[in-house]
Design a protein around this motif. Structure first.
Motif, PDB file in Angstrom:
ATOM      1  N   ARG A  94       0.857  -1.182   0.000  1.00 34.60           N
ATOM      2  CA  ARG A  94       0.000   0.000   0.000  1.00 34.60           C
ATOM      3  C   ARG A  94       0.892   1.230   0.000  1.00 34.60           C
ATOM      4  N   GLU A  95       0.325   2.392   0.128  1.00 36.60           N
ATOM      5  CA  GLU A  95       1.095   3.624   0.118  1.00 36.60           C
ATOM      6  C   GLU A  95       2.254   3.527   1.110  1.00 36.60           C
ATOM      7  N   ALA A  96       3.434   3.876   0.647  1.00 41.38           N
ATOM      8  CA  ALA A  96       4.621   3.758   1.478  1.00 41.38           C
ATOM      9  C   ALA A  96       4.447   4.521   2.783  1.00 41.38           C
ATOM     10  N   SER A  97       4.808   3.877   3.873  1.00 39.08           N
ATOM     11  CA  SER A  97       4.684   4.506   5.176  1.00 39.08           C
ATOM     12  C   SER A  97       5.678   3.862   6.128  1.00 39.08           C
ATOM     13  N   GLY A  98       5.841   4.462   7.290  1.00 41.90           N
ATOM     14  CA  GLY A  98       6.721   3.908   8.302  1.00 41.90           C
ATOM     15  C   GLY A  98       7.931   4.788   8.561  1.00 41.90           C
ATOM     16  N   VAL A  99       8.880   4.243   9.317  1.00 43.87           N
ATOM     17  CA  VAL A  99      10.071   4.981   9.723  1.00 43.87           C
ATOM     18  C   VAL A  99      11.298   4.455   8.966  1.00 43.87           C
ATOM     19  N   ILE A 100      12.112   5.364   8.463  1.00 42.22           N
ATOM     20  CA  ILE A 100      13.381   5.015   7.824  1.00 42.22           C
ATOM     21  C   ILE A 100      14.501   5.384   8.782  1.00 42.22           C
ATOM     22  N   ARG A 101      15.304   4.405   9.149  1.00 39.66           N
ATOM     23  CA  ARG A 101      16.441   4.646  10.048  1.00 39.66           C
ATOM     24  C   ARG A 101      17.733   4.575   9.228  1.00 39.66           C
ATOM     25  N   MET A 102      18.474   5.662   9.232  1.00 41.48           N
ATOM     26  CA  MET A 102      19.639   5.766   8.355  1.00 41.48           C
ATOM     27  C   MET A 102      20.855   6.253   9.132  1.00 41.48           C
ATOM     28  N   SER A 103      21.961   5.537   9.006  1.00 40.57           N
ATOM     29  CA  SER A 103      23.222   5.925   9.631  1.00 40.57           C
ATOM     30  C   SER A 103      24.047   6.725   8.625  1.00 40.57           C
ATOM     31  N   VAL A 104      24.503   7.900   9.061  1.00 45.30           N
ATOM     32  CA  VAL A 104      25.224   8.793   8.167  1.00 45.30           C
ATOM     33  C   VAL A 104      26.407   9.417   8.913  1.00 45.30           C
ATOM     34  N   PRO A 105      27.602   9.466   8.304  1.00 46.84           N
ATOM     35  CA  PRO A 105      28.694  10.218   8.916  1.00 46.84           C
ATOM     36  C   PRO A 105      28.270  11.660   9.161  1.00 46.84           C
ATOM     37  N   LYS A 106      28.823  12.256  10.195  1.00 47.48           N
ATOM     38  CA  LYS A 106      28.324  13.550  10.662  1.00 47.48           C
ATOM     39  C   LYS A 106      28.304  14.631   9.583  1.00 47.48           C
ATOM     40  N   ALA A 107      29.428  14.810   8.903  1.00 45.18           N
ATOM     41  CA  ALA A 107      29.496  15.882   7.916  1.00 45.18           C
ATOM     42  C   ALA A 107      28.550  15.635   6.752  1.00 45.18           C
ATOM     43  N   VAL A 108      28.478  14.390   6.313  1.00 44.11           N
ATOM     44  CA  VAL A 108      27.580  14.055   5.203  1.00 44.11           C
ATOM     45  C   VAL A 108      26.132  14.239   5.634  1.00 44.11           C
ATOM     46  N   GLY A 109      25.826  13.810   6.844  1.00 34.83           N
ATOM     47  CA  GLY A 109      24.458  13.967   7.327  1.00 34.83           C
ATOM     48  C   GLY A 109      24.034  15.411   7.357  1.00 34.83           C
TER      49      GLY A 109
END
Length: 316
Positions: A94-109
């Motif tokens: 169905r329609e995309a939903s929910g939480v996306i958890r993403m790890s990112v280096p500080k500067a890139v984030g």
């Protein structure tokens, strides 16, 4: 009954459960949109395949036989399992939903990912984003992370990914600093300058360069060291010295003249240079929320107006 003959009887099992629930062939037929004779034939096929009587029929009521009681339990379990499968399907199609958890280096984030998050949230109100800004290498399974950005030549074994951008680093300083202290024309002249480096370990003050076939390592020093890219950027803008920076953090200041590239003909070699990959666990059916987010980032970042060497991933 053979193991392979059970699947064609699945509908008959469902009819059997409905008959048991209603206690009547005719009532079950009305609910199922079938005729009573069709319901009777369905139960008959099931009994024939199993080689046992499931229902004891009388003029007034239906009664389960001993084997029928056991069969009803198993048939209900199959229907419940089928319903669970469909619920999973509905959840992810169905329609995309929910939480996306993403790890990112500080500067890139901060500099590469965060600027696009607000637009994404506006486009997809049913999806939430959690950015985990950390410079350590996370375990996608153990840390319960959906996606991670890393600098790597190719995705590590067991992971898949999309290449986001290439990374290079450079040296830069403010016009005021260079006007006061002079502009180095050779890496060795950096010894005479205040250099703003990472400062986490002694090797961070040994800057390496390459020009054609020539390589050079220079030990530098300065009054200020900081293990965050944005801090070093701000220090350079405030005339503190010559800073090592990933191009993506310095690009705007370079364009508007607040910073000037130092030793631009020399390649500044850095452990954090390379390709930034967006990594995720391999799966045949990637959750829609993740596919949408990945496609969004790739489209935004790869079409962003940056130099060909575009700036990159700094774990600082």
């Amino acid at each position: 009954m053979s193991k392979s003959s059970g699947m064609p009887l699945f509908e008959d099992m469902a009819v059997f459960v409905r008959v048991c629930d209603t206690g009547s062939f005719s009532h079950a037929a009305r609910l199922l949109g079938l005729t009573p004779s069709a319901v009777s034939r369905s139960v008959g096929r099931l009994e024939s395949a199993m080689g046992t009587r499931l229902l004891q029929r009388t003029t007034r009521q239906l009664a389960l036989s001993e084997s029928g009681q056991e069969a009803l339990i198993r048939a209900r379990e199959m229907l419940q399992a089928a319903q669970s499968v469909m619920e999973v399907s509905h959840k992810f199609t169905r329609e995309a939903s929910g939480v996306i958890r993403m790890s990112v280096p500080k500067a890139v984030g901060y500099s590469v990912i965060h600027p696009h998050v607000v637009d994404f949230l506006k486009l997809h109100p049913s999806i939430d984003v959690q950015l985990w800004l950390t410079d350590r290498t996370v375990d996608l399974v153990g840390d319960e992370v959906d996606l991670a950005i890393r600098i790597t030549n190719q995705p590590p074994p067991g992971l898949r990914g999309r290449r986001l951008l290439s990374i290079d680093h450079l040296l830069c300083a403010s016009p005021r600093y260079l006007a006061t202290h002079g502009t180095p024309q050779d890496p060795q002249q950096l010894r005479e300058h205040s250099c703003i480096c990472l400062g986490e370990e002694p090797a961070d003050a040994r800057w390496k360069f390459k020009h054609g076939a020539q390589t050079m390592t220079v030990s530098v020093r300065g009054r200020y060291a900081a293990n965050h890219t944005m801090v070093r950027l701000d220090a350079a803008l405030q005339d503190v010295g010559i800073a090592s920076l990933p191009r993506f953090t310095a690009q705007r200041a370079l364009q508007d003249g607040r910073l000037i590239a130092v030793l631009p003909d020399w390649q500044f070699l850095n452990a954090y240079a390379g390709d930034a990959w967006l990594l995720y666990l391999p799966t045949r059916h990637l959750a829609p929320k993740l596919r949408i987010w990945i496609d969004f980032l790739v489209a935004r970042i790869m079409t962003k107006e940056l130099p060909h060497e575009s700036a990159g991933l700094d774990t600082e």
